[in-house]
Design a protein around this motif. Sequence first.
Motif, PDB file in Angstrom:
ATOM      1  N   ARG A 320       0.894  -1.252   0.033  1.00  0.00           N
ATOM      2  CA  ARG A 320      -0.156   0.038   0.068  1.00  0.00           C
ATOM      3  C   ARG A 320       1.030   1.220  -0.018  1.00  0.00           C
ATOM      4  O   ARG A 320       1.442   1.567   0.916  1.00  0.00           O
ATOM      5  CB  ARG A 320      -0.922  -0.191   1.118  1.00  0.00           C
ATOM      6  CG  ARG A 320      -2.164   1.227   1.426  1.00  0.00           C
ATOM      7  CD  ARG A 320      -3.146   0.659   2.381  1.00  0.00           C
ATOM      8  NE  ARG A 320      -3.607   1.628   2.796  1.00  0.00           N
ATOM      9  CZ  ARG A 320      -3.233   2.476   4.038  1.00  0.00           C
ATOM     10  NH1 ARG A 320      -2.387   1.748   4.802  1.00  0.00           N
ATOM     11  NH2 ARG A 320      -3.988   3.567   4.656  1.00  0.00           N
ATOM     12  N   LEU A 321       0.778   1.923  -0.997  1.00  0.00           N
ATOM     13  CA  LEU A 321       1.555   3.383  -1.347  1.00  0.00           C
ATOM     14  C   LEU A 321       0.738   4.342  -0.748  1.00  0.00           C
ATOM     15  O   LEU A 321      -0.520   4.550  -1.305  1.00  0.00           O
ATOM     16  CB  LEU A 321       1.906   3.665  -2.603  1.00  0.00           C
ATOM     17  CG  LEU A 321       3.081   4.520  -2.807  1.00  0.00           C
ATOM     18  CD1 LEU A 321       4.485   4.005  -2.240  1.00  0.00           C
ATOM     19  CD2 LEU A 321       3.249   4.605  -4.432  1.00  0.00           C
ATOM     20  N   VAL A 322       1.161   5.221   0.392  1.00  0.00           N
ATOM     21  CA  VAL A 322       0.327   6.030   0.911  1.00  0.00           C
ATOM     22  C   VAL A 322       0.756   7.381   0.920  1.00  0.00           C
ATOM     23  O   VAL A 322       2.197   7.475   1.249  1.00  0.00           O
ATOM     24  CB  VAL A 322       0.134   5.589   2.453  1.00  0.00           C
ATOM     25  CG1 VAL A 322      -1.036   6.880   2.945  1.00  0.00           C
ATOM     26  CG2 VAL A 322      -0.739   4.257   2.292  1.00  0.00           C
ATOM     27  N   ASP A 323       0.178   8.248   0.430  1.00  0.00           N
ATOM     28  CA  ASP A 323       0.666   9.710   0.766  1.00  0.00           C
ATOM     29  C   ASP A 323      -0.258  10.400   2.002  1.00  0.00           C
ATOM     30  O   ASP A 323      -1.569  10.308   2.010  1.00  0.00           O
ATOM     31  CB  ASP A 323       0.188  10.370  -0.482  1.00  0.00           C
ATOM     32  CG  ASP A 323       1.256  10.179  -1.832  1.00  0.00           C
ATOM     33  OD1 ASP A 323       2.215   9.926  -1.490  1.00  0.00           O
ATOM     34  OD2 ASP A 323       0.547  10.225  -2.981  1.00  0.00           O
ATOM     35  N   SER A 324       0.419  10.659   2.844  1.00  0.00           N
ATOM     36  CA  SER A 324      -0.288  10.892   4.200  1.00  0.00           C
ATOM     37  C   SER A 324       0.452  12.203   5.027  1.00  0.00           C
ATOM     38  O   SER A 324       1.511  12.382   4.501  1.00  0.00           O
ATOM     39  CB  SER A 324      -0.082   9.810   5.131  1.00  0.00           C
ATOM     40  OG  SER A 324      -0.725  10.082   6.539  1.00  0.00           O
ATOM     41  N   ALA A 325      -0.493  12.851   5.556  1.00  0.00           N
ATOM     42  CA  ALA A 325       0.085  14.007   6.473  1.00  0.00           C
ATOM     43  C   ALA A 325       0.907  13.785   7.323  1.00  0.00           C
ATOM     44  O   ALA A 325       0.634  12.881   8.374  1.00  0.00           O
ATOM     45  CB  ALA A 325      -1.178  14.799   7.025  1.00  0.00           C
ATOM     46  N   GLY A 326       2.256  14.135   7.288  1.00  0.00           N
ATOM     47  CA  GLY A 326       3.216  13.764   8.455  1.00  0.00           C
ATOM     48  C   GLY A 326       3.527  12.289   8.563  1.00  0.00           C
ATOM     49  O   GLY A 326       3.488  11.858   7.669  1.00  0.00           O
ATOM     50  N   ASP A 327       3.989  12.119   9.648  1.00  0.00           N
ATOM     51  CA  ASP A 327       4.655  10.706   9.911  1.00  0.00           C
ATOM     52  C   ASP A 327       3.815   9.935  10.228  1.00  0.00           C
ATOM     53  O   ASP A 327       2.400  10.095  10.912  1.00  0.00           O
ATOM     54  CB  ASP A 327       5.762  10.671  11.355  1.00  0.00           C
ATOM     55  CG  ASP A 327       6.829  11.351  10.818  1.00  0.00           C
ATOM     56  OD1 ASP A 327       7.592  11.594   9.768  1.00  0.00           O
ATOM     57  OD2 ASP A 327       7.333  12.141  11.797  1.00  0.00           O
ATOM     58  N   LEU A 328       3.661   8.354   9.907  1.00  0.00           N
ATOM     59  CA  LEU A 328       2.696   7.429  10.300  1.00  0.00           C
ATOM     60  C   LEU A 328       2.320   7.261  11.615  1.00  0.00           C
ATOM     61  O   LEU A 328       1.132   6.954  11.874  1.00  0.00           O
ATOM     62  CB  LEU A 328       3.031   6.114   9.395  1.00  0.00           C
ATOM     63  CG  LEU A 328       3.301   6.136   7.948  1.00  0.00           C
ATOM     64  CD1 LEU A 328       3.791   4.898   7.363  1.00  0.00           C
ATOM     65  CD2 LEU A 328       2.202   6.550   7.035  1.00  0.00           C
ATOM     66  N   ASP A 329       3.417   7.423  12.609  1.00  0.00           N
ATOM     67  CA  ASP A 329       3.142   7.003  13.737  1.00  0.00           C
ATOM     68  C   ASP A 329       2.356   8.106  14.436  1.00  0.00           C
ATOM     69  O   ASP A 329       1.694   8.048  15.806  1.00  0.00           O
ATOM     70  CB  ASP A 329       4.466   6.838  14.728  1.00  0.00           C
ATOM     71  CG  ASP A 329       5.390   8.157  14.677  1.00  0.00           C
ATOM     72  OD1 ASP A 329       5.096   9.027  14.047  1.00  0.00           O
ATOM     73  OD2 ASP A 329       6.635   7.827  14.976  1.00  0.00           O
ATOM     74  N   ARG A 330       1.673   9.058  13.928  1.00  0.00           N
ATOM     75  CA  ARG A 330       0.958   9.869  14.587  1.00  0.00           C
ATOM     76  C   ARG A 330      -0.289   9.461  14.749  1.00  0.00           C
ATOM     77  O   ARG A 330      -0.998   9.952  15.573  1.00  0.00           O
ATOM     78  CB  ARG A 330       0.993  11.325  13.532  1.00  0.00           C
ATOM     79  CG  ARG A 330       2.034  12.261  13.521  1.00  0.00           C
ATOM     80  CD  ARG A 330       1.983  13.393  12.682  1.00  0.00           C
ATOM     81  NE  ARG A 330       0.985  14.036  12.410  1.00  0.00           N
ATOM     82  CZ  ARG A 330       0.568  15.224  11.686  1.00  0.00           C
ATOM     83  NH1 ARG A 330       1.562  15.385  10.867  1.00  0.00           N
ATOM     84  NH2 ARG A 330      -0.570  15.749  11.435  1.00  0.00           N
ATOM     85  N   ASP A 331      -0.752   8.507  13.649  1.00  0.00           N
ATOM     86  CA  ASP A 331      -2.098   7.724  13.680  1.00  0.00           C
ATOM     87  C   ASP A 331      -1.942   6.691  13.089  1.00  0.00           C
ATOM     88  O   ASP A 331      -1.999   6.169  12.020  1.00  0.00           O
ATOM     89  CB  ASP A 331      -3.149   8.778  13.169  1.00  0.00           C
ATOM     90  CG  ASP A 331      -4.415   8.028  13.272  1.00  0.00           C
ATOM     91  OD1 ASP A 331      -4.828   7.063  13.648  1.00  0.00           O
ATOM     92  OD2 ASP A 331      -5.532   8.676  13.021  1.00  0.00           O
ATOM     93  N   PRO A 332      -1.235   5.692  14.055  1.00  0.00           N
ATOM     94  CA  PRO A 332      -0.990   4.328  13.433  1.00  0.00           C
ATOM     95  C   PRO A 332      -2.222   3.522  12.843  1.00  0.00           C
ATOM     96  O   PRO A 332      -2.265   2.703  12.148  1.00  0.00           O
ATOM     97  CB  PRO A 332      -0.495   3.469  14.746  1.00  0.00           C
ATOM     98  CG  PRO A 332      -0.047   4.530  15.588  1.00  0.00           C
ATOM     99  CD  PRO A 332      -0.939   5.639  15.308  1.00  0.00           C
TER     100      PRO A 332
END
Length: 388
Positions: A320-332
């Motif tokens: 899964r290639l994801v464009d996300s706001a900030g780091d992933l661990d902000r909202d696992p």
Amino acid sequence: MTTPAQREEERRMTMTLPGRVSQSAFDGSRLRVILLLDLYEGAQQQFLEAYELMRRQVASVPGHISDQLCQSIENPSQWLITSEWESAPPFLAWVNSEEHVETVKPMHSCVRDTRSMRYSILRETGPRQQAVPESAPADTEVAARVGDGVARHALTFTVKPGSESKVAELLAGYQSPKAQVDETTRLRRTSLFMHGNRVVRAVEVEGDLLAALRHVARQPEVRAVEEAINPYLEQDRDLTDPESARVFFTRAALPAVQHVVASRPAPADLRRHALYYPAKEGRGMELARLLAHQDQAAAADPDSPVYSSTVFQRDDIVVRLVDSAGDLDRDPVAALGLTGPGKAAELERLLDGAAIGVEGSLETERNLNRLLSHADMLPVTDRSSTDS
């Protein structure tokens, strides 16, 4: 195989959820596959024999409805094979299988050039002439996808254990190929990640995907790095041998089964990540479908950090290639695509937890963070053309 109820639910979701779905194998529609072939002179009889063998084998594949073989009335070396499938997932399972690789081998020596195209059947006029299994979906309208003119595709392969750092160095250091392919096609972006000894290379192309892939394969800088990593590959290949190269890239293909983008403006701190989800044996397509549905819901949620997502799947490999706001661990939870009641349990049922280092319930914060840590792939390079 997808049930009629699942196909109807997928069709309903695709038609009603906000966000732009530009690629999807999960819209519940029937699939039309078109294969254009240019044969070598004098190879017609050999080709017909190979086709008969393939036709008999594909007729027994679950989800297959019918096929046709056509020859041009203007140029006898040009042929067309069309097939109809209940939906995209059973076709993708077949075309990506080792059985398919072996089935089509006799055709390779007959064919000078091929082009494969896959289309969802959105509307149909007149009665259907062929017998259709009861499991086939009803003739219902399917929403047309709204795209941005960009197609996505990926390759995945493994390298010999212990060579990961050297391979990463080679793949990160090569000179980018020329972005402009022709008047209508250009390379937009290449993102390359590793998970242990597995490499995933995802590309975004504006225009003709096949033309772009062929263009890249011809570029000297790309050929040089491909030759440089040859000694480190677990699967041997010889790119100077067309048959060896064809088999390698057929097995390495990691098709995009869905791409969705939120309708809201892109956040300023948008970052690209790749997550690796090894499925339990035989559950890859089901796992990809779960993540695709979750990403459609994320596109409709104004509070979700996930802005866009592409789900790639082949056999039991799901990326899964994801464009996300900030780091992933902000909202696992959102990063893993588990938002909503019972979704962690669904993923747990489909995921090979031992392969990714997670045992026990994914409902716990500890295991969620552990899964995210293991699934998050190492970024090697992410290149965009200057005017994309």
